[in-house]
Design a protein around this motif. Sequence first.
Motif, mmCIF file in Angstrom:
data_model
loop_
_atom_site.group_PDB
_atom_site.id
_atom_site.type_symbol
_atom_site.label_atom_id
_atom_site.label_comp_id
_atom_site.label_asym_id
_atom_site.label_seq_id
_atom_site.Cartn_x
_atom_site.Cartn_y
_atom_site.Cartn_z
ATOM 1 N N SER A 56 -61.905 -90.263 12.214
ATOM 2 C CA SER A 56 -61.480 -92.039 11.759
ATOM 3 C C SER A 56 -60.388 -90.282 10.619
ATOM 4 O O SER A 56 -61.310 -89.317 9.922
ATOM 5 N N GLY A 57 -59.428 -89.946 10.720
ATOM 6 C CA GLY A 57 -59.204 -89.143 9.592
ATOM 7 C C GLY A 57 -58.880 -90.118 8.730
ATOM 8 O O GLY A 57 -58.922 -89.059 6.781
ATOM 9 N N ALA A 68 -53.506 -91.093 13.753
ATOM 10 C CA ALA A 68 -52.836 -91.936 14.903
ATOM 11 C C ALA A 68 -51.364 -92.162 15.921
ATOM 12 O O ALA A 68 -50.642 -92.339 16.833
ATOM 13 N N GLY A 69 -51.299 -93.993 14.772
ATOM 14 C CA GLY A 69 -50.668 -94.507 15.486
ATOM 15 C C GLY A 69 -50.669 -94.644 17.033
ATOM 16 O O GLY A 69 -52.289 -95.059 17.761
ATOM 17 N N THR A 100 -59.646 -98.015 14.818
ATOM 18 C CA THR A 100 -60.084 -97.573 13.667
ATOM 19 C C THR A 100 -59.617 -98.725 12.324
ATOM 20 O O THR A 100 -60.116 -99.805 12.844
ATOM 21 N N GLY A 106 -51.305 -93.014 10.560
ATOM 22 C CA GLY A 106 -50.309 -93.481 12.255
ATOM 23 C C GLY A 106 -49.403 -94.490 11.992
ATOM 24 O O GLY A 106 -48.842 -94.164 12.493
HETATM 25 C C1 IPE Z 1 -57.534 -92.403 14.620
HETATM 26 O O1 IPE Z 1 -57.202 -91.947 13.698
HETATM 27 C C2 IPE Z 1 -57.728 -91.188 16.250
HETATM 28 C C3 IPE Z 1 -56.977 -91.519 17.061
HETATM 29 C C4 IPE Z 1 -57.496 -92.999 17.552
HETATM 30 C C5 IPE Z 1 -57.613 -90.977 18.458
HETATM 31 P P1 IPE Z 1 -57.330 -92.757 12.677
HETATM 32 O O2 IPE Z 1 -58.103 -93.651 12.277
HETATM 33 O O3 IPE Z 1 -57.116 -91.371 10.985
HETATM 34 O O4 IPE Z 1 -55.701 -92.954 12.709
HETATM 35 P P2 IPE Z 1 -54.379 -94.573 12.205
HETATM 36 O O5 IPE Z 1 -54.655 -93.990 10.704
HETATM 37 O O6 IPE Z 1 -54.456 -95.623 11.745
HETATM 38 O O7 IPE Z 1 -53.798 -93.686 13.393
#
Ligand code: IPE
Length: 272
Positions: free
Chosen positions: A163-164, A51-52, A225, A11
């Motif tokens: 989380s992804g 998400a960033g 996350t 993100g």
């Molecule tokens: C976070 O997903 C999802 C939400 C906050 C809704 P990730 O953990 O995969 O996102 P990044 O890569 O840290 O942004």
Amino acid sequence: MRDCVIVKWGGSLITDKESMCTADIEIIQSLAAVAKQCLDEGLDLILVHGAGSFGHLRAKHWRLNEGLLRSNNFNTQPDCENQKQAVSIVRNEMLTLNHEVSKALVELGLKVSTKPPHKWARNTGSNFDGDVTKTFYDYQNSICITFGDVVDCDGEREFGILSGDDLVVRLCKDIPNVKRLVFAIGGVDGILKRPPSIAKPSDLIEEWSSGMNFEGVHNSEIDVTGGIGLKAIRGSEVAQLGIEVLIVNGSHPERVFSACIGENVIGTRIIA
Ligand code: IPE
């Protein structure tokens, strides 16, 4: 059967994390071009994005990672009054970011198929409930895309953040022909021995296995996350399956491509 590569676009790589809901279209387009190159090389590709600034800021404010809270000690926002509203806003924000990602791929003539986790997954962590093989049935005919999301959870929690980084683990376990997993992250070349602000190129850890120390950035002010620490742990779970795992700097798209096709590349290889 063709080899499949699972790629996670972090993100913080594809958005401006300090500024609410701002996608970095340029970087998204350059990564989309890499995805096309991978297909041209004969790989199947499943894309997971983070998400960033589209999810974390609001999810952090409303503590969505902790589930439904009895406390009503929240400062309301002009467009959001409670946690349940925040859940649906964050889901929509993620769909908006996903739209930018899909658009960049479609503009290159690629076929995409989006799988929003809140529609098919339940509970959090890499053991979440959800039928991966059924949901991703079409990954050999199109680029299947999924992303970190707010999902429904059992019991009083009601919801949580999947989380992804958890999604990629399950994809690696459940999709039969996964050859490698590539984390494209923002701002750093991989796992570093020292904090990124003071690290030199020689501080890059080229091979990491669980138990080795490192100084990761986890901006817990913003992130709900796990930051690079979660990637390292999830990566080593995947490496144990005999799948190659690499963390590379996604601001250098050619590194993402090299990692996807299995060439030597600047970054961190996670070994079992
Ligand atoms: C976070 O997903 C999802 C939400 C906050 C809704 P990730 O953990 O995969 O996102 P990044 O890569 O840290 O942004």
